[in-house]
Motif scaffolding. Structure first.
Motif, PDB file in Angstrom:
ATOM      1  N   MET A  19      -6.480   3.298   7.720  1.00 40.98           N
ATOM      2  CA  MET A  19      -6.354   3.479   9.166  1.00 40.98           C
ATOM      3  C   MET A  19      -7.132   4.693   9.681  1.00 40.98           C
ATOM      4  SD  MET A  19      -2.376   2.504   9.813  1.00 40.98           S
ATOM      5  CE  MET A  19      -2.634   2.298  11.572  1.00 40.98           C
ATOM      6  N   ASN A  20      -7.659   5.476   8.747  1.00 40.74           N
ATOM      7  CA  ASN A  20      -8.366   6.700   9.092  1.00 40.74           C
ATOM      8  C   ASN A  20      -7.471   7.646   9.909  1.00 40.74           C
ATOM      9  OD1 ASN A  20     -10.527   8.444   9.006  1.00 40.74           O
ATOM     10  ND2 ASN A  20     -11.452   7.641  10.877  1.00 40.74           N
ATOM     11  N   ILE A  21      -6.274   7.907   9.366  1.00 37.89           N
ATOM     12  CA  ILE A  21      -5.308   8.791  10.010  1.00 37.89           C
ATOM     13  C   ILE A  21      -4.818   9.821   8.995  1.00 37.89           C
ATOM     14  CG2 ILE A  21      -4.514   7.087  11.711  1.00 37.89           C
ATOM     15  CD1 ILE A  21      -2.096   6.556   9.875  1.00 37.89           C
ATOM     16  N   THR A  22      -4.151  10.841   9.496  1.00 33.96           N
ATOM     17  CA  THR A  22      -3.579  11.869   8.624  1.00 33.96           C
ATOM     18  C   THR A  22      -2.179  11.447   8.177  1.00 33.96           C
ATOM     19  OG1 THR A  22      -2.553  13.077  10.437  1.00 33.96           O
ATOM     20  CG2 THR A  22      -4.836  13.672   9.864  1.00 33.96           C
ATOM     21  N   LYS A  23      -1.658  12.146   7.189  1.00 37.37           N
ATOM     22  CA  LYS A  23      -0.301  11.875   6.727  1.00 37.37           C
ATOM     23  C   LYS A  23       0.710  12.161   7.840  1.00 37.37           C
ATOM     24  CE  LYS A  23      -1.065  12.602   1.812  1.00 37.37           C
ATOM     25  NZ  LYS A  23      -0.725  13.389   0.630  1.00 37.37           N
ATOM     26  N   ARG A  24       0.418  13.165   8.638  1.00 37.46           N
ATOM     27  CA  ARG A  24       1.324  13.498   9.738  1.00 37.46           C
ATOM     28  C   ARG A  24       1.368  12.366  10.770  1.00 37.46           C
ATOM     29  NH1 ARG A  24       5.689  14.369  10.797  1.00 37.46           N
ATOM     30  NH2 ARG A  24       5.987  14.369  12.993  1.00 37.46           N
ATOM     31  N   THR A  25       0.218  11.785  11.080  1.00 34.24           N
ATOM     32  CA  THR A  25       0.179  10.660  12.019  1.00 34.24           C
ATOM     33  C   THR A  25       0.942   9.474  11.447  1.00 34.24           C
ATOM     34  OG1 THR A  25      -1.945  11.397  12.890  1.00 34.24           O
ATOM     35  CG2 THR A  25      -1.340   9.111  13.316  1.00 34.24           C
ATOM     36  N   LEU A  26       0.784   9.240  10.150  1.00 32.05           N
ATOM     37  CA  LEU A  26       1.521   8.162   9.503  1.00 32.05           C
ATOM     38  C   LEU A  26       3.018   8.410   9.618  1.00 32.05           C
ATOM     39  CD1 LEU A  26       1.595   5.580   7.838  1.00 32.05           C
ATOM     40  CD2 LEU A  26       1.289   6.988   5.788  1.00 32.05           C
ATOM     41  N   GLN A  27       3.428   9.655   9.443  1.00 32.93           N
ATOM     42  CA  GLN A  27       4.848   9.995   9.584  1.00 32.93           C
ATOM     43  C   GLN A  27       5.325   9.715  11.009  1.00 32.93           C
ATOM     44  OE1 GLN A  27       7.042  11.024   7.141  1.00 32.93           O
ATOM     45  NE2 GLN A  27       8.545  10.662   8.743  1.00 32.93           N
ATOM     46  N   THR A  28       4.490   9.998  11.992  1.00 36.40           N
ATOM     47  CA  THR A  28       4.843   9.710  13.382  1.00 36.40           C
ATOM     48  C   THR A  28       5.023   8.211  13.593  1.00 36.40           C
ATOM     49  OG1 THR A  28       3.636  11.662  14.134  1.00 36.40           O
ATOM     50  CG2 THR A  28       4.102   9.983  15.783  1.00 36.40           C
ATOM     51  N   TYR A  29       4.147   7.411  13.015  1.00 40.69           N
ATOM     52  CA  TYR A  29       4.272   5.949  13.114  1.00 40.69           C
ATOM     53  C   TYR A  29       5.602   5.488  12.521  1.00 40.69           C
ATOM     54  CZ  TYR A  29      -0.758   5.648  14.191  1.00 40.69           C
ATOM     55  OH  TYR A  29      -1.990   5.774  14.761  1.00 40.69           O
ATOM     56  N   ASN A  80       6.969   5.771  -0.427  1.00 44.61           N
ATOM     57  CA  ASN A  80       6.911   4.775   0.628  1.00 44.61           C
ATOM     58  C   ASN A  80       5.813   3.756   0.354  1.00 44.61           C
ATOM     59  OD1 ASN A  80       8.918   6.106   2.107  1.00 44.61           O
ATOM     60  ND2 ASN A  80       7.416   7.441   3.041  1.00 44.61           N
ATOM     61  N   TYR A  81       6.131   2.496   0.662  1.00 42.75           N
ATOM     62  CA  TYR A  81       5.159   1.414   0.532  1.00 42.75           C
ATOM     63  C   TYR A  81       5.144   0.609   1.822  1.00 42.75           C
ATOM     64  CZ  TYR A  81       5.018   2.477  -4.413  1.00 42.75           C
ATOM     65  OH  TYR A  81       4.856   3.120  -5.618  1.00 42.75           O
ATOM     66  N   TYR A  82       3.961   0.102   2.163  1.00 41.29           N
ATOM     67  CA  TYR A  82       3.752  -0.628   3.408  1.00 41.29           C
ATOM     68  C   TYR A  82       3.102  -1.961   3.093  1.00 41.29           C
ATOM     69  CZ  TYR A  82       4.074   4.243   4.766  1.00 41.29           C
ATOM     70  OH  TYR A  82       4.482   5.539   4.904  1.00 41.29           O
ATOM     71  N   LYS A  83       3.527  -3.010   3.784  1.00 38.65           N
ATOM     72  CA  LYS A  83       2.893  -4.307   3.612  1.00 38.65           C
ATOM     73  C   LYS A  83       1.513  -4.263   4.249  1.00 38.65           C
ATOM     74  CE  LYS A  83       6.960  -7.260   3.676  1.00 38.65           C
ATOM     75  NZ  LYS A  83       7.635  -8.348   4.414  1.00 38.65           N
ATOM     76  N   LEU A  84       0.553  -4.822   3.560  1.00 40.89           N
ATOM     77  CA  LEU A  84      -0.807  -4.874   4.082  1.00 40.89           C
ATOM     78  C   LEU A  84      -0.835  -5.590   5.424  1.00 40.89           C
ATOM     79  CD1 LEU A  84      -3.853  -4.451   3.818  1.00 40.89           C
ATOM     80  CD2 LEU A  84      -3.955  -6.550   2.453  1.00 40.89           C
ATOM     81  N   SER A  85      -0.064  -6.659   5.567  1.00 49.89           N
ATOM     82  CA  SER A  85      -0.053  -7.408   6.830  1.00 49.89           C
ATOM     83  C   SER A  85       0.472  -6.552   7.989  1.00 49.89           C
ATOM     84  CB  SER A  85       0.784  -8.671   6.698  1.00 49.89           C
ATOM     85  OG  SER A  85       2.127  -8.356   6.384  1.00 49.89           O
ATOM     86  N   LEU A 126       0.842  -1.196   0.000  1.00 49.58           N
ATOM     87  CA  LEU A 126       0.000   0.000   0.000  1.00 49.58           C
ATOM     88  C   LEU A 126       0.876   1.244   0.000  1.00 49.58           C
ATOM     89  CD1 LEU A 126      -2.367  -1.153   2.885  1.00 49.58           C
ATOM     90  CD2 LEU A 126      -2.766  -1.407   0.447  1.00 49.58           C
ATOM     91  N   ASP A 127       0.389   2.326  -0.611  1.00 45.67           N
ATOM     92  CA  ASP A 127       1.117   3.588  -0.557  1.00 45.67           C
ATOM     93  C   ASP A 127       0.584   4.430   0.607  1.00 45.67           C
ATOM     94  OD1 ASP A 127      -1.282   4.679  -1.445  1.00 45.67           O
ATOM     95  OD2 ASP A 127      -0.544   5.173  -3.436  1.00 45.67           O
ATOM     96  N   ASN A 128       1.145   5.621   0.782  1.00 52.32           N
ATOM     97  CA  ASN A 128       0.763   6.485   1.907  1.00 52.32           C
ATOM     98  C   ASN A 128      -0.740   6.748   1.961  1.00 52.32           C
ATOM     99  OD1 ASN A 128       3.357   6.807   2.932  1.00 52.32           O
ATOM    100  ND2 ASN A 128       3.737   8.655   1.758  1.00 52.32           N
ATOM    101  N   GLN A 129      -1.294   7.110   0.818  1.00 57.81           N
ATOM    102  CA  GLN A 129      -2.711   7.464   0.783  1.00 57.81           C
ATOM    103  C   GLN A 129      -3.589   6.276   1.165  1.00 57.81           C
ATOM    104  OE1 GLN A 129      -4.058   9.021  -2.942  1.00 57.81           O
ATOM    105  NE2 GLN A 129      -6.092   9.473  -2.198  1.00 57.81           N
ATOM    106  N   GLU A 130      -3.266   5.108   0.652  1.00 56.12           N
ATOM    107  CA  GLU A 130      -4.065   3.921   0.960  1.00 56.12           C
ATOM    108  C   GLU A 130      -4.004   3.583   2.445  1.00 56.12           C
ATOM    109  OE1 GLU A 130      -3.837   1.334  -3.137  1.00 56.12           O
ATOM    110  OE2 GLU A 130      -2.006   1.519  -1.938  1.00 56.12           O
ATOM    111  N   VAL A 131      -2.816   3.729   3.043  1.00 59.14           N
ATOM    112  CA  VAL A 131      -2.669   3.446   4.478  1.00 59.14           C
ATOM    113  C   VAL A 131      -3.469   4.458   5.298  1.00 59.14           C
ATOM    114  CG1 VAL A 131      -1.040   3.348   6.400  1.00 59.14           C
ATOM    115  CG2 VAL A 131      -0.440   2.317   4.213  1.00 59.14           C
TER     116      VAL A 131
END
Length: 96
Positions: A51-61, A76-81, A42-47
């Protein structure tokens, strides 16, 4: 509409060149396809949407190493699992 007539031999030559180009492209990407066939990425937008989060929260993760990621061509790409595991874990960090 403009009609252009070409010889059959020229058309066949173009078809052969396109087939060769397709084969070259498939051969060049063959070594990368097993990585993506094993699991959905998944890319940033899909994540963020999942997860119903903002891009900034994703950056914090990412900064807190709560969500592993891979970078490919500055994206950036993230594994679905991994995303699902983080969702199942609940709130990954508490606000201070």
């Amino acid at each position: 509409m403009e009609v252009i007539a070409i010889q059959k031999s020229a058309l066949d030559g173009m078809k052969n060149e396109l087939k060769e180009l397709l084969e070259m492209t498939e051969n060049a990407t063959k070594k990368y396809t097993p990585i993506f066939k094993e699991e959905k990425w998944l890319d940033n937008q899909e994540v963020c949407l999942m997860m119903n989060i903002t891009k900034r929260t994703l950056q914090t993760y990412k900064d807190k190493e709560l969500l592993p990621y891979s970078k490919l061509n500055r994206k950036n790409y993230y594994k679905l699992s991994d995303v699902q595991a983080l969702l199942e874990a609940g709130q990954p960090y508490k606000y201070q």
